[in-house]
Design an enzyme around this catalytic site. Structure first.
Site, PDB file in Angstrom:
ATOM      1  N   HIS A 119       0.866  -1.184   0.000  1.00 51.23           N
ATOM      2  CA  HIS A 119       0.000   0.000   0.000  1.00 51.23           C
ATOM      3  C   HIS A 119       0.900   1.230   0.000  1.00 51.23           C
ATOM      4  O   HIS A 119       2.016   1.207   0.523  1.00 51.23           O
ATOM      5  CB  HIS A 119      -0.871  -0.045   1.261  1.00 51.23           C
ATOM      6  CG  HIS A 119      -1.938   1.003   1.326  1.00 51.23           C
ATOM      7  ND1 HIS A 119      -1.674   2.308   1.682  1.00 51.23           N
ATOM      8  CD2 HIS A 119      -3.273   0.933   1.137  1.00 51.23           C
ATOM      9  CE1 HIS A 119      -2.797   2.997   1.692  1.00 51.23           C
ATOM     10  NE2 HIS A 119      -3.787   2.186   1.353  1.00 51.23           N
ATOM     11  N   ASP A 196       3.043  -3.849   8.234  1.00 52.27           N
ATOM     12  CA  ASP A 196       1.780  -3.143   8.025  1.00 52.27           C
ATOM     13  C   ASP A 196       0.660  -4.142   8.287  1.00 52.27           C
ATOM     14  O   ASP A 196       0.388  -5.015   7.472  1.00 52.27           O
ATOM     15  CB  ASP A 196       1.736  -2.608   6.590  1.00 52.27           C
ATOM     16  CG  ASP A 196       0.373  -2.052   6.184  1.00 52.27           C
ATOM     17  OD1 ASP A 196      -0.560  -2.074   7.010  1.00 52.27           O
ATOM     18  OD2 ASP A 196       0.251  -1.606   5.027  1.00 52.27           O
ATOM     19  N   GLN A 199      -4.524  -4.829   7.173  1.00 52.90           N
ATOM     20  CA  GLN A 199      -5.466  -5.783   6.586  1.00 52.90           C
ATOM     21  C   GLN A 199      -5.500  -7.125   7.304  1.00 52.90           C
ATOM     22  O   GLN A 199      -6.346  -7.967   6.985  1.00 52.90           O
ATOM     23  CB  GLN A 199      -5.123  -5.996   5.108  1.00 52.90           C
ATOM     24  CG  GLN A 199      -5.276  -4.767   4.245  1.00 52.90           C
ATOM     25  CD  GLN A 199      -6.719  -4.289   4.156  1.00 52.90           C
ATOM     26  OE1 GLN A 199      -7.658  -5.067   4.264  1.00 52.90           O
ATOM     27  NE2 GLN A 199      -6.895  -2.995   3.965  1.00 52.90           N
ATOM     28  N   LYS A 222     -10.606  -0.095  10.554  1.00 54.00           N
ATOM     29  CA  LYS A 222     -10.774  -1.328   9.793  1.00 54.00           C
ATOM     30  C   LYS A 222     -11.205  -2.487  10.688  1.00 54.00           C
ATOM     31  O   LYS A 222     -11.581  -3.544  10.188  1.00 54.00           O
ATOM     32  CB  LYS A 222      -9.484  -1.666   9.040  1.00 54.00           C
ATOM     33  CG  LYS A 222      -9.131  -0.638   7.959  1.00 54.00           C
ATOM     34  CD  LYS A 222      -7.887  -1.032   7.204  1.00 54.00           C
ATOM     35  CE  LYS A 222      -7.378   0.090   6.302  1.00 54.00           C
ATOM     36  NZ  LYS A 222      -8.307   0.437   5.219  1.00 54.00           N
ATOM     37  N   CYS A 362      -4.718   2.465  -3.667  1.00 53.92           N
ATOM     38  CA  CYS A 362      -3.478   3.011  -3.084  1.00 53.92           C
ATOM     39  C   CYS A 362      -2.329   2.022  -3.266  1.00 53.92           C
ATOM     40  O   CYS A 362      -1.528   1.805  -2.350  1.00 53.92           O
ATOM     41  CB  CYS A 362      -3.659   3.364  -1.613  1.00 53.92           C
ATOM     42  SG  CYS A 362      -4.833   4.696  -1.328  1.00 53.92           S
TER      43      CYS A 362
END
Length: 408
Positions: A119, A196, A199, A222, A362
């Site tokens: 991303h 990261d 997700q 999220k 993104c």
């Protein structure tokens, strides 16, 4: 899991005269009543600034604020609550690592290693750091199914590598990267691994110690918390050595006319008034998720994907990106239909009441790597049902028929 739909009033509405099927969870998740009510309760009963007062409301607000730090540490199995830093979200968390740790540890000739699936939030900060310092930014290749090429991992990470930064799960391809294995490789070369987790954290049990990473970032919105709140976790020895990036109230220890000393981590990074209500909402979201069980959430999403994927694969002209085996991916499915622009597909699906995202997500370097300008993306969460998956399939078929023959 479908019983949890009752906790999300927003999902009961109709869109374009069709019952809403919300499949844009990779962008942001819907909020259960428990989260909204926790925020309302804070504003109605405990609204005060934290750490700054001895009156009752301030003490209650401070306790709530710090209790969530402990809750987050337990949620991701961090060794200490003092390793939990409140940020605006994953983007700010990753930028802080790049600007603070990166700026003090990366020099000209050093290497920063990322992958083509990142991303922009886990790409641009490292790109900018490399430009400022004269370091080299290197990319890990992907296999044909979108998974990381481990031979490329071992080739790209060298003794010159200072930072490896990777998504735990891709927001486009749905793959989950083997961070524990990559962390060992990075550490063998003296590099740190920045993860990261935007997700992955909402969808599976996170254990930062088992993953072996050095930094881990995720966003509250999220995982059904409010927008504007996120977490940066880092190993205490790394955080203690990092300089703060914002200066002002609350993060100081002592200010004199010509010099200032700062508090220890995490508070030295949290200058000014924080998003207290967002923190309260994050705590309520974690409570909600843990009541259901992260393993149960992951199993439910896998069950939906295992049902949906074969049906989608049978639609002629539909291209799905990432692993084709349902058991090798998360609840993210990116696709293109025939030669239609993804925006047209998403608009047509919205007319059927099915909300998906369309664009480059993104992740423009990944789009270039895949040789496509954009994709449509459906992403599932705990409140999505097998029926939702079937609605997606039927809506795509109707879209295909409409653009082919002008009828549904």
């Amino acid at each position: 899991m479908s019983s949890y739909i009752e906790d999300f009033p927003i999902l009961k509405q109709k869109v374009n005269d069709e019952q809403l099927v919300y499949l844009d969870n990779a962008a942001t998740a819907q909020k259960p009543r428990a989260v909204v009510e926790a925020i309302m309760n804070y504003y109605y009963h405990d609204n005060a600034n934290v750490h700054r007062g001895v009156h009752t409301l301030a003490e209650r607000a401070t306790k709530a604020f710090e209790d969530v730090r402990t809750k987050v540490a337990h949620f991701i199995n961090a060794p200490s609550k003092d390793e939990i830093i409140y940020t605006k979200g994953t983007t700010e968390s990753l930028n802080w690592v790049a600007a603070s740790y990166g700026q003090t540890h990366v020099e000209a000739g050093d290497e920063i290693v990322i992958s083509y699936m990142e991303h922009h939030s886990n790409l641009v900060p490292w790109q900018q750091l490399a430009q400022r310092t004269g370091a080299k930014l290197k990319y890990i290749d992907l296999q044909s199914d979108g998974q990381l090429d481990m031979d490329s991992v071992r080739h790209q990470i060298t003794d010159k590598t200072v930072i490896v930064a990777l998504a735990h799960a891709s927001n486009v391809l749905g793959v989950v990267n083997p961070l524990a294995e990559i962390a060992k490789i990075a550490h063998q070369h003296g590099a740190v691994l920045v993860a990261d987790g935007a997700q992955s954290t909402p969808h599976m049990k996170i254990d930062v110690q088992k993953l072996g990473v050095d930094f881990f970032a995720f966003s509250g919105h999220k995982l059904m918390a409010p927008t504007g709140i996120g977490i940066l976790w880092g190993k205490s020895e790394l955080l203690d050595d990092m300089p703060p990036l914002e200066f002002g109230g609350e993060m100081i220890d002592w200010v004199q006319l010509q010099e200032t000393t700062f508090k220890k981590a995490p508070w030295k990074f949290e200058g000014g008034t924080q998003n207290i209500a967002g923190v309260v909402g994050l705590g309520a979201a974690i409570d909600y998720l843990e009541q259901i069980g992260m393993d149960n959430i992951q199993k439910h999403e896998h069950a939906v994907i295992q049902k949906v994927m074969p049906e989608l694969q049978q639609i002629e002209g539909l291209t799905i990106y990432g692993p084709q085996e349902a058991n090798k991916r998360t609840g993210v499915i990116s696709f293109n239909l025939d030669n239609l622009h993804p925006h047209d597909v998403a608009t047509a699906l919205d007319m059927e009441g099915v909300a998906v995202r369309a664009g480059h997500h993104c992740a423009q370097p990944l789009m270039e790597y895949l040789n496509v300008p954009a994709t449509a993306r459906a992403s599932f969460y705990l409140y999505n049902t097998l029926e939702d998956g079937q609605r997606l399939v039927e809506a795509i078929k109707a879209t295909k028929e409409f653009f082919k023959n002008g009828t549904v």
